[in-house]
Motif scaffolding. Structure first.
Motif: not given
Length: 221
Positions: A193-217
Motif C-alpha cells: 500500500p505504501n509503494r503503489k505510487a512508485l509502481v504506477v509512475y514507471p507504468v505512466f511513463l511506459f504508456y506515455f512513450v507509446i502514446g507519444w509515438m502514436i501522436l507524432t506519427f
C-alpha cells in the motif's frame, strides 16, 4: 538352537487392528483426468486459445479488480498487439527496408524492454505477482493504444491539419489514460500500500512513450 527357544510361543493378537485401506475402488475412474490438449484437434486448441485472448481483451476494455489476467496469464495477446502496433508505426514505408525495419525493431524494444523494467521494479518494491503475470497485464493493456493507432491512421487519411491533430490528441490522451488505469487496476492489489505510487509512475511513463509515438506519427510521403 537354544537361543531360538521360546520363539514359537510368540503370537500376534487378533484384536490388533491394522489402519489404512489398500483396496482399489472399482468404477471411480474419471475420464476428465485423461484429457489433455494432445488428445484434441489442433483447430479446437487454437479456437480455445483465441477465446481466452478475446476474454482478456474484454477485461482490459472494462477494467475492474479482477484476477482473470493474473490467473490465466499468457503472452499471445501482448505479442499480437505488439506486432500490430509495430506494423502500423512503420510509417507506411513497407517497401523501404531502411525506414521500416529500424522502426519496427524500435517498437519491439520499447514495449518488451519497458515491460521487463517495470516488472523488475515491481518485484523489487515487494510485488506479489510473478514476472510473466506482470508482462501479461502490461502487454494486454496496450490494447487501447493500439485502437488509438488504428483511429489515427484513419484520421490521417483525410489530412494532417490542425483539426486532424486535435482529434488524434483527444483519442491518444483517452487511450493513454485508459491503458494506465486498466494496468493499475489489475496490479494494484499485488503491491504494498505504501509503494503503489512508485509502481504506477514507471507504468505512466511506459504508456506515455507509446502514446507519444502514436501522436507524432505521420505517414511517409
Amino acid at each position: 538352537m537354544s537361543q531360538f527357544a521360546g520363539l514359537s510361543d510368540i503370537s500376534i493378537s487378533e484384536d490388533i487392528l491394522v489402519e489404512g485401506d489398500i483396496s482399489v475402488p472399482v468404477g471411480s475412474h474419471n475420464a476428465d483426468n485423461d484429457f489433455s490438449t494432445l488428445d484434441e484437434p489442433v483447430k479446437d486448441t487454437i479456437l480455445r486459445d483465441l477465446r481466452a485472448v478475446g476474454q482478456k481483451f474484454v477485461h482490459v476494455m472494462y477494467p475492474k479488480k479482477s484476477s482473470a489476467l493474473l490467473r490465466d496469464w499468457d503472452l499471445w495477446g501482448p505479442l499480437i498487439l505488439c506486432v500490430t502496433l509495430a506494423l502500423m508505426l512503420q510509417g507506411g514505408s513497407v517497401d523501404s527496408e531502411e525506414e521500416g525495419r529500424p522502426q519496427f525493431a524500435e517498437v519491439f524494444v520499447i514495449i518488451w524492454f519497458g515491460s521487463v523494467i517495470i516488472t523488475l521494479n515491481s518485484k523489487l518494491l515487494g510485488g506479489t505477482i510473478s514476472f510473466f503475470q506482470s508482462l501479461c497485464v502490461l502487454g494486454y493493456c496496450i490494447l487501447p493504444l493500439t485502437v488509438a493507432m488504428i483511429v489515427c491512421r484513419i484520421v490521417l487519411v483525410g489530412g494532417s491539419g490542425l483539426v486532424s491533430f486535435v482529434v488524434r490528441l483527444i483519442v491518444v490522451t483517452a487511450s493513454f489514460s485508459w491503458s494506465t488505469f486498466a494496468s493499475t487496476a489489475f496490479l494494484a492489489d499485488s503491491q504494498p500500500p505504501n509503494r503503489k505510487a512508485l509502481v504506477v509512475y514507471p507504468v505512466f511513463l511506459f504508456y506515455f512513450v507509446i502514446g507519444w509515438m502514436i501522436l507524432t506519427f505521420s505517414p511517409s510521403q
